[in-house]
Write a protein that holds these residues in place. Structure first.
Motif, PDB file in Angstrom:
ATOM      1  N   ALA A 102      -7.732   2.731  -7.356  1.00  0.00           N
ATOM      2  CA  ALA A 102      -8.907   2.686  -6.647  1.00  0.00           C
ATOM      3  C   ALA A 102      -8.660   4.792  -6.242  1.00  0.00           C
ATOM      4  CB  ALA A 102      -9.477   2.699  -5.615  1.00  0.00           C
ATOM      5  N   ILE A 103      -7.545   4.647  -5.542  1.00  0.00           N
ATOM      6  CA  ILE A 103      -7.239   6.315  -5.503  1.00  0.00           C
ATOM      7  C   ILE A 103      -7.561   6.903  -6.826  1.00  0.00           C
ATOM      8  CG2 ILE A 103      -5.795   7.658  -4.234  1.00  0.00           C
ATOM      9  CD1 ILE A 103      -7.271   6.361  -1.655  1.00  0.00           C
TER      10      ILE A 103
ATOM     11  N   ARG B  78      -9.636   0.616   7.420  1.00  0.00           N
ATOM     12  CA  ARG B  78     -10.784  -0.060   6.935  1.00  0.00           C
ATOM     13  C   ARG B  78     -11.708  -0.299   4.972  1.00  0.00           C
ATOM     14  NH1 ARG B  78     -16.283   1.031   6.409  1.00  0.00           N
ATOM     15  NH2 ARG B  78     -16.544   2.754   8.162  1.00  0.00           N
ATOM     16  N   TRP B  79     -11.325   1.405   4.597  1.00  0.00           N
ATOM     17  CA  TRP B  79     -11.268   1.746   3.654  1.00  0.00           C
ATOM     18  C   TRP B  79      -9.954   1.294   3.013  1.00  0.00           C
ATOM     19  CZ3 TRP B  79     -12.777   6.978   6.002  1.00  0.00           C
ATOM     20  CH2 TRP B  79     -14.165   7.676   6.333  1.00  0.00           C
ATOM     21  N   ALA B  80      -8.337   1.265   3.228  1.00  0.00           N
ATOM     22  CA  ALA B  80      -8.371   0.361   2.699  1.00  0.00           C
ATOM     23  C   ALA B  80      -8.237  -1.192   2.263  1.00  0.00           C
ATOM     24  CB  ALA B  80      -6.284   0.938   3.458  1.00  0.00           C
ATOM     25  N   VAL B  81      -8.471  -1.682   3.385  1.00  0.00           N
ATOM     26  CA  VAL B  81      -8.847  -3.064   2.843  1.00  0.00           C
ATOM     27  C   VAL B  81      -9.858  -2.784   2.003  1.00  0.00           C
ATOM     28  CG1 VAL B  81      -9.995  -4.902   4.073  1.00  0.00           C
ATOM     29  CG2 VAL B  81      -7.950  -4.078   5.664  1.00  0.00           C
TER      30      VAL B  81
ATOM     31  N   MET C  51      -1.337 -11.293   4.044  1.00  0.00           N
ATOM     32  CA  MET C  51      -1.347 -10.242   2.737  1.00  0.00           C
ATOM     33  C   MET C  51      -2.045  -8.299   2.638  1.00  0.00           C
ATOM     34  SD  MET C  51      -1.876 -13.346   0.180  1.00  0.00           S
ATOM     35  CE  MET C  51      -1.728 -12.172  -1.619  1.00  0.00           C
ATOM     36  N   LEU C  52      -3.278  -9.218   3.087  1.00  0.00           N
ATOM     37  CA  LEU C  52      -4.207  -7.052   3.592  1.00  0.00           C
ATOM     38  C   LEU C  52      -3.344  -6.359   4.470  1.00  0.00           C
ATOM     39  CD1 LEU C  52      -7.666  -8.685   3.123  1.00  0.00           C
ATOM     40  CD2 LEU C  52      -6.663  -7.233   1.661  1.00  0.00           C
TER      41      LEU C  52
ATOM     42  N   PRO D  62      -3.260   7.390   6.071  1.00  0.00           N
ATOM     43  CA  PRO D  62      -1.753   7.520   5.654  1.00  0.00           C
ATOM     44  C   PRO D  62      -1.341   6.028   4.892  1.00  0.00           C
ATOM     45  CG  PRO D  62      -2.978   6.227   7.816  1.00  0.00           C
ATOM     46  CD  PRO D  62      -3.688   7.110   7.504  1.00  0.00           C
ATOM     47  N   THR D  63      -2.255   5.396   4.789  1.00  0.00           N
ATOM     48  CA  THR D  63      -2.447   4.042   3.649  1.00  0.00           C
ATOM     49  C   THR D  63      -2.330   3.936   2.171  1.00  0.00           C
ATOM     50  OG1 THR D  63      -5.231   3.919   2.958  1.00  0.00           O
ATOM     51  CG2 THR D  63      -4.578   2.984   4.957  1.00  0.00           C
TER      52      THR D  63
END
Length: 243
Positions: A210-211, A41-44, A59-60, A189-190
Motif C-alpha cells: 500500500a505504501i 488506524r491508517w496502518a491497520v 497479529m495486527l 512511524p509504522t
C-alpha cells in the motif's frame, strides 16, 4: 561561496548546507487537517487492505507496532472491514478508501542526484546506511517493480529513521525536480515497523504494497507510473500478498 552557511534544526526540521536548502519539514505528500495524525488506524487499514487473508487483533498489533486496544479502536472506525471466525478481513473497496484518506508519510525529505541508474543508487545508499547501522525501507518505483514488474524505475525512494549525508558515496544534493533519489525521514512511524515484519529474514526491506502504491502514485516521475499503479492494484486485489 561567500556568505554561505550550514544549518540543521530538529524543530522544525530544516537543513541548509553551504547556503542551499536541502530539506524542509512536511514536503512529502498531502496535508492532514484533522489534528493529530492517525498513523495507527491508517496502518491497520492498509495492512488489512493488502493482506489477502484474515488477521487477528494480536497479529495486527504485532504488524503495526500499536497496542491491541488501539487496534480495537481503529477497527471500529475503519470502513470496508469485517470480522469472521478466523479474524478481520477487508473488502476490495478498502484500498481505495485508504488511498483517498491517507495524507502521506509527512516528515523530512532530502533530494539527491546521481549518475548511476536508480537501482544502483539505492544499493549504494543502503550500503552506507548499513555501515551506519541504520535501517532503510525501499519504496516507490523500485518497490512497485519488485511487487508487480512493469514500471521502469525513474527515481529511488528510501525511508530512514534519521537524516544522513549521502555525499560520501557520490550522490549530490539536488532540488526536487532534478532528483534521482528521495530520502524520507517519515513522521509515520509504522512504515519502517510494518516493513520490518513483512520482510523478516530479508536483508533489504521494501515498503508494504500500500505504501509502495501511494508513493508510486504521488512521487513517481516515470512515464509508465499509471500503468504500474494499475498493475500493482490488480495484484493487491487478487490477493497476491496473502503469504
Amino acid at each position: 561561496m561567500s556568505g554561505a552557511f550550514d544549518l540543521v534544526t530538529d524543530d522544525p526540521h530544516f537543513v541548509v548546507i553551504n547556503g542551499e536548502v536541502l530539506a524542509e519539514a512536511g514536503t512529502h505528500g498531502g496535508s492532514d487537517n484533522t489534528g493529530r495524525a492517525a498513523w495507527g488506524r491508517w496502518a491497520v487499514q492498509r495492512v488489512l487492505a493488502v493482506a489477502g487473508r484474515p488477521l487477528t487483533q494480536p497479529m495486527l498489533a504485532d504488524l503495526t507496532g500499536i497496542s491491541q486496544q488501539a487496534v480495537s479502536q481503529a477497527l471500529r472506525l475503519i470502513p470496508h472491514v469485517s470480522r469472521g471466525p478466523d479474524g478481520w478481513t477487508a473488502s476490495v473497496e478498502a484500498l481505495e478508501a485508504w488511498l483517498s484518506e491517507y495524507p502521506g508519510p509527512k516528515g523530512t525529505v532530502t533530494y539527491w542526484y546521481g549518475l548511476d541508474d536508480v537501482s544502483r543508487q539505492a544499493v549504494t545508499a543502503r550500503e552506507l546506511l548499513e555501515e551506519l547501522e541504520l535501517p532503510s525501507v525501499t519504496s516507490g518505483d523500485l518497490a512497485a517493480d519488485e511487487y508487480a514488474p512493469w514500471q521502469v524505475p525513474s527515481t529511488a525512494l528510501l525511508y530512514i529513521p534519521e537524516l544522513v549525508d549521502f555525499t560520501p558515496v557520490g550522490l549530490t544534493p539536488s532540488d526536487r525536480l532534478d532528483a534521482t533519489m528521495q530520502v524520507v525521514v517519515p513522521n509515520d512511524p509504522t512504515i519502517i515497523q510494518v516493513a520490518a515484519h513483512m520482510n523478516a529474514g530479508r536483508r533489504h526491506r521494501i515498503a508494504d504494497p500500500a505504501i509502495a502504491l501511494w508513493d508510486l502514485i504521488n512521487t513517481s516521475t516515470g512515464p509508465a507510473a499509471d500503468e504500474a499503479a494499475g498493475r500493482l492494484k490488480a495484484r493487491i486485489a487478487g490477493g497476491g500478498f496473502s503469504g
